[in-house]
Design a protein around this motif. Structure first.
Motif: not given
Length: 163
Positions: A36, A81, A18, A34, A66, A48, A39, A109, A43-44, A107
């Motif tokens: 992933v 997100l 993170t 991003l 995303v 971030v 979710l 970014a 991402s939470n 995963c």
């Protein structure tokens, strides 16, 4: 973690996913893509989400995208997100991958086509990679993301229903 896109070619292997992702987002100038598998807490994370919000509001030309494979649990329990995407729909776009593009261990970014965060073997990564420049994998991941993005679709469950 101070990172400058386009200036530093040091390959870092941070201990916190993170913190590394938030650092890459904060270092981004205009574009962040991003990818992933779902979710999830990565991402939470508050740092971030704050970094994403700051980047989204920094310019009307900000491009935040995303891609995810599954949002089922996030839709049921709520996810930062999703809420951010609903508040900033012209700056933050969310798309779900097609079934044949799904990869539960992928995963990464990409910031401004050069900065790269990658968690090899998500959700229990064997290695975290963070680099701000000069890594050939950044542009390759950006091209891969763009291809899968074009094939992806908006998830109707993420839309806000105003009743």
């Amino acid at each position: 973690m101070d990172l400058r896109i386009g200036e530093d070619s040091t390959l870092l292997h941070p201990s916190s996913a993170t913190a590394a992702l938030a650092a890459l987002i904060r270092a981004g100038g205009r574009r962040l893509w991003l990818r992933v598998p779902q979710l999830d807490p990565l991402s939470n994370d508050g740092d971030v989400l704050d970094a994403l919000k700051s980047l989204a509001l920094s310019s009307p030309r900000a491009d935040l995208r995303v891609l995810f494979d599954d949002a089922g649990h996030a839709v049921k329990t709520g996810h930062g997100l999703i809420h951010l995407g609903r508040r900033l729909p012209s700056r933050l776009q969310l798309r779900q991958t097609q079934a044949d593009d799904a990869d539960p261990r992928l995963c990464f970014a990409v910031a401004d086509r050069t900065g790269l965060f990658e968690a090899h073997g998500w959700p229990r990564p064997e290695r975290l990679t963070l680099c701000a420049h000069a890594l050939p994998l950044g542009p390759l991941r950006a091209d891969e993301f763009a291809h899968v993005w074009e094939r992806g679709r908006a998830n109707r469950e993420l839309r806000e229903l105003r009743l």
